[in-house]
Design a protein around this motif. Structure first.
Motif, PDB file in Angstrom:
ATOM      1  N   THR A 116       0.855  -1.200   0.000  1.00 35.95           N
ATOM      2  CA  THR A 116       0.000   0.000   0.000  1.00 35.95           C
ATOM      3  C   THR A 116       0.885   1.242   0.000  1.00 35.95           C
ATOM      4  OG1 THR A 116      -0.237  -0.070   2.417  1.00 35.95           O
ATOM      5  CG2 THR A 116      -1.941  -1.177   1.107  1.00 35.95           C
ATOM      6  N   THR A 117       1.218   1.763   1.189  1.00 34.67           N
ATOM      7  CA  THR A 117       2.048   2.978   1.248  1.00 34.67           C
ATOM      8  C   THR A 117       3.540   2.687   1.332  1.00 34.67           C
ATOM      9  OG1 THR A 117       1.878   3.105   3.656  1.00 34.67           O
ATOM     10  CG2 THR A 117       0.225   4.322   2.358  1.00 34.67           C
ATOM     11  N   TYR A 118       3.923   1.442   1.590  1.00 34.69           N
ATOM     12  CA  TYR A 118       5.340   1.073   1.692  1.00 34.69           C
ATOM     13  C   TYR A 118       6.085   2.060   2.581  1.00 34.69           C
ATOM     14  CZ  TYR A 118       4.575  -1.965  -2.383  1.00 34.69           C
ATOM     15  OH  TYR A 118       4.130  -2.921  -3.254  1.00 34.69           O
ATOM     16  N   SER A 119       5.663   2.181   3.803  1.00 34.73           N
ATOM     17  CA  SER A 119       6.222   3.189   4.699  1.00 34.73           C
ATOM     18  C   SER A 119       6.561   2.579   6.046  1.00 34.73           C
ATOM     19  CB  SER A 119       5.193   4.309   4.894  1.00 34.73           C
ATOM     20  OG  SER A 119       5.604   5.184   5.912  1.00 34.73           O
ATOM     21  N   SER A 120       7.610   3.091   6.669  1.00 36.30           N
ATOM     22  CA  SER A 120       7.895   2.701   8.048  1.00 36.30           C
ATOM     23  C   SER A 120       7.117   3.579   9.007  1.00 36.30           C
ATOM     24  CB  SER A 120       9.390   2.819   8.344  1.00 36.30           C
ATOM     25  OG  SER A 120       9.796   4.172   8.307  1.00 36.30           O
ATOM     26  N   GLY A 121       6.426   4.576   8.447  1.00 38.76           N
ATOM     27  CA  GLY A 121       5.648   5.487   9.264  1.00 38.76           C
ATOM     28  C   GLY A 121       6.456   6.637   9.811  1.00 38.76           C
ATOM     29  N   ALA A 122       7.773   6.552   9.680  1.00 38.05           N
ATOM     30  CA  ALA A 122       8.635   7.635  10.148  1.00 38.05           C
ATOM     31  C   ALA A 122       8.647   8.742   9.107  1.00 38.05           C
ATOM     32  CB  ALA A 122      10.045   7.099  10.397  1.00 38.05           C
ATOM     33  N   LEU A 123       9.494   9.709   9.298  1.00 32.96           N
ATOM     34  CA  LEU A 123       9.584  10.818   8.343  1.00 32.96           C
ATOM     35  C   LEU A 123       9.855  10.300   6.941  1.00 32.96           C
ATOM     36  CD1 LEU A 123      11.764  13.260  10.433  1.00 32.96           C
ATOM     37  CD2 LEU A 123       9.296  13.347  10.099  1.00 32.96           C
ATOM     38  N   VAL A 124       9.422  11.037   5.980  1.00 32.92           N
ATOM     39  CA  VAL A 124       9.639  10.684   4.583  1.00 32.92           C
ATOM     40  C   VAL A 124      10.365  11.836   3.922  1.00 32.92           C
ATOM     41  CG1 VAL A 124       8.498  10.156   2.395  1.00 32.92           C
ATOM     42  CG2 VAL A 124       7.600   9.250   4.536  1.00 32.92           C
ATOM     43  N   PHE A 125      11.448  11.539   3.216  1.00 35.82           N
ATOM     44  CA  PHE A 125      12.234  12.591   2.588  1.00 35.82           C
ATOM     45  C   PHE A 125      11.393  13.461   1.678  1.00 35.82           C
ATOM     46  CE2 PHE A 125      15.959   9.650   3.267  1.00 35.82           C
ATOM     47  CZ  PHE A 125      16.511  10.416   4.264  1.00 35.82           C
ATOM     48  N   SER A 126      10.538  12.827   0.869  1.00 33.43           N
ATOM     49  CA  SER A 126       9.774  13.597  -0.101  1.00 33.43           C
ATOM     50  C   SER A 126       8.410  14.027   0.425  1.00 33.43           C
ATOM     51  CB  SER A 126       9.589  12.776  -1.382  1.00 33.43           C
ATOM     52  OG  SER A 126       8.898  11.579  -1.078  1.00 33.43           O
ATOM     53  N   GLY A 127       8.093  13.697   1.667  1.00 34.26           N
ATOM     54  CA  GLY A 127       6.803  14.058   2.250  1.00 34.26           C
ATOM     55  C   GLY A 127       5.680  13.182   1.727  1.00 34.26           C
ATOM     56  N   GLN A 134       3.485   4.745  12.738  1.00 33.70           N
ATOM     57  CA  GLN A 134       4.734   4.474  13.422  1.00 33.70           C
ATOM     58  C   GLN A 134       4.748   5.109  14.799  1.00 33.70           C
ATOM     59  OE1 GLN A 134       7.616   6.467  14.280  1.00 33.70           O
ATOM     60  NE2 GLN A 134       8.974   4.769  14.686  1.00 33.70           N
ATOM     61  N   ARG A 135       4.289   6.334  14.910  1.00 34.44           N
ATOM     62  CA  ARG A 135       4.301   7.042  16.187  1.00 34.44           C
ATOM     63  C   ARG A 135       3.383   6.349  17.204  1.00 34.44           C
ATOM     64  NH1 ARG A 135       7.952   9.384  18.765  1.00 34.44           N
ATOM     65  NH2 ARG A 135       7.050  10.212  20.636  1.00 34.44           N
ATOM     66  N   GLU A 136       2.222   5.928  16.754  1.00 32.02           N
ATOM     67  CA  GLU A 136       1.278   5.234  17.627  1.00 32.02           C
ATOM     68  C   GLU A 136       1.886   3.945  18.162  1.00 32.02           C
ATOM     69  OE1 GLU A 136      -2.766   2.803  16.779  1.00 32.02           O
ATOM     70  OE2 GLU A 136      -2.772   4.883  16.086  1.00 32.02           O
ATOM     71  N   LEU A 137       2.515   3.172  17.283  1.00 41.21           N
ATOM     72  CA  LEU A 137       3.129   1.921  17.706  1.00 41.21           C
ATOM     73  C   LEU A 137       4.318   2.187  18.626  1.00 41.21           C
ATOM     74  CD1 LEU A 137       3.365  -1.125  17.669  1.00 41.21           C
ATOM     75  CD2 LEU A 137       4.602  -0.932  15.496  1.00 41.21           C
ATOM     76  N   TYR A 138       5.123   3.183  18.308  1.00 46.70           N
ATOM     77  CA  TYR A 138       6.267   3.541  19.142  1.00 46.70           C
ATOM     78  C   TYR A 138       5.797   3.875  20.562  1.00 46.70           C
ATOM     79  CZ  TYR A 138      10.455   6.077  20.652  1.00 46.70           C
ATOM     80  OH  TYR A 138      11.556   6.504  21.332  1.00 46.70           O
ATOM     81  N   GLU A 139       4.756   4.666  20.695  1.00 48.08           N
ATOM     82  CA  GLU A 139       4.225   5.032  22.004  1.00 48.08           C
ATOM     83  C   GLU A 139       3.692   3.801  22.736  1.00 48.08           C
ATOM     84  OE1 GLU A 139       4.576   7.877  23.583  1.00 48.08           O
ATOM     85  OE2 GLU A 139       5.618   8.700  21.836  1.00 48.08           O
ATOM     86  N   LYS A 140       3.050   2.905  22.003  1.00 46.48           N
ATOM     87  CA  LYS A 140       2.522   1.674  22.606  1.00 46.48           C
ATOM     88  C   LYS A 140       3.661   0.805  23.141  1.00 46.48           C
ATOM     89  CE  LYS A 140      -0.650  -2.113  21.552  1.00 46.48           C
ATOM     90  NZ  LYS A 140      -1.526  -2.666  20.525  1.00 46.48           N
ATOM     91  N   LEU A 141       4.744   0.691  22.355  1.00 43.65           N
ATOM     92  CA  LEU A 141       5.889  -0.109  22.784  1.00 43.65           C
ATOM     93  C   LEU A 141       6.562   0.514  24.009  1.00 43.65           C
ATOM     94  CD1 LEU A 141       7.490  -1.062  19.352  1.00 43.65           C
ATOM     95  CD2 LEU A 141       6.152  -2.524  20.866  1.00 43.65           C
ATOM     96  N   LYS A 142       6.602   1.831  24.074  1.00 46.60           N
ATOM     97  CA  LYS A 142       7.197   2.520  25.221  1.00 46.60           C
ATOM     98  C   LYS A 142       6.456   2.178  26.512  1.00 46.60           C
ATOM     99  CE  LYS A 142       7.616   6.942  25.109  1.00 46.60           C
ATOM    100  NZ  LYS A 142       7.695   8.379  24.843  1.00 46.60           N
ATOM    101  N   LYS A 143       5.131   2.013  26.426  1.00 50.79           N
ATOM    102  CA  LYS A 143       4.319   1.804  27.611  1.00 50.79           C
ATOM    103  C   LYS A 143       4.345   0.361  28.114  1.00 50.79           C
ATOM    104  CE  LYS A 143       1.238   5.585  26.572  1.00 50.79           C
ATOM    105  NZ  LYS A 143      -0.090   5.996  26.143  1.00 50.79           N
ATOM    106  N   LYS A 144       4.799  -0.574  27.282  1.00 49.41           N
ATOM    107  CA  LYS A 144       4.823  -1.977  27.684  1.00 49.41           C
ATOM    108  C   LYS A 144       5.924  -2.232  28.705  1.00 49.41           C
ATOM    109  CE  LYS A 144       2.606  -4.737  24.346  1.00 49.41           C
ATOM    110  NZ  LYS A 144       2.546  -6.116  23.976  1.00 49.41           N
ATOM    111  N   GLY A 145       5.675  -3.110  29.624  1.00 49.57           N
ATOM    112  CA  GLY A 145       6.694  -3.500  30.595  1.00 49.57           C
ATOM    113  C   GLY A 145       7.233  -2.313  31.359  1.00 49.57           C
TER     114      GLY A 145
END
Length: 149
Positions: A116-127, A134-145
């Motif tokens: 689909t978007t082929y994205s890691s969800g992080a910043l994109v050079f071309s916008g 990515q940010r949502e998952l990153y925050e979720k991982l931070k809260k675990k354990g």
């Protein structure tokens, strides 16, 4: 990060993580992730299979390579063993917990956005691609354990 430190963080994310030699297998967001470390080479890699190589056609391969340039950033799409993989590779010793969490999140998002978007969800050079997944998952991982970033 040490090899033992890597185990500690990954166990916090998935208490059912299994380790066999240098390879660990854990589940994150319903995906099987493989995390391999090589202390002598000072490397680690996070990966998950996303598709069969046979599913790649000309336009799909071109899109995948474009994404490796501007949309998946620290993660990458790679081909091995007849599969397309979402992969994050980093030196082990300087790896920080925030970098590990970011790498895990990018691999998961790149796997989920393959085709689909082929994205890691992080910043994109071309916008143009959203950082939301990515940010949502990153925050979720931070809260675990007990991971503190």
């Amino acid at each position: 990060m040490t090899d033992a430190g890597l185990d500690t963080v990954l166990k916090q994310l998935d208490p059912e993580m299994v380790r066999q030699g240098p390879m660990r297998q854990l589940i994150v967001e319903d995906l099987v992730l493989l995390v391999v470390s090589d202390v002598r080479a000072d490397r680690m890699r996070i990966m998950t299979p996303v598709a069969a190589v046979g599913s790649l056609d000309g336009p799909g391969l071109e899109r995948l390579l474009q994404a490796n340039f501007d949309a998946v950033l620290d993660a990458r799409y790679a081909v091995a063993q007849g599969k397309v993989w979402s992969v994050f590779i980093h030196p082990l010793s300087p790896l920080t917990v925030p970098q590990l969490a970011s790498g895990l999140a990018q691999v998961v998002v790149a796997a989920k956005t393959y085709g689909t978007t082929y994205s890691s969800g992080a910043l994109v050079f071309s916008g143009g691609d959203s950082t939301g997944l990515q940010r949502e998952l990153y925050e979720k991982l931070k809260k675990k354990g007990t991971i503190r970033l």
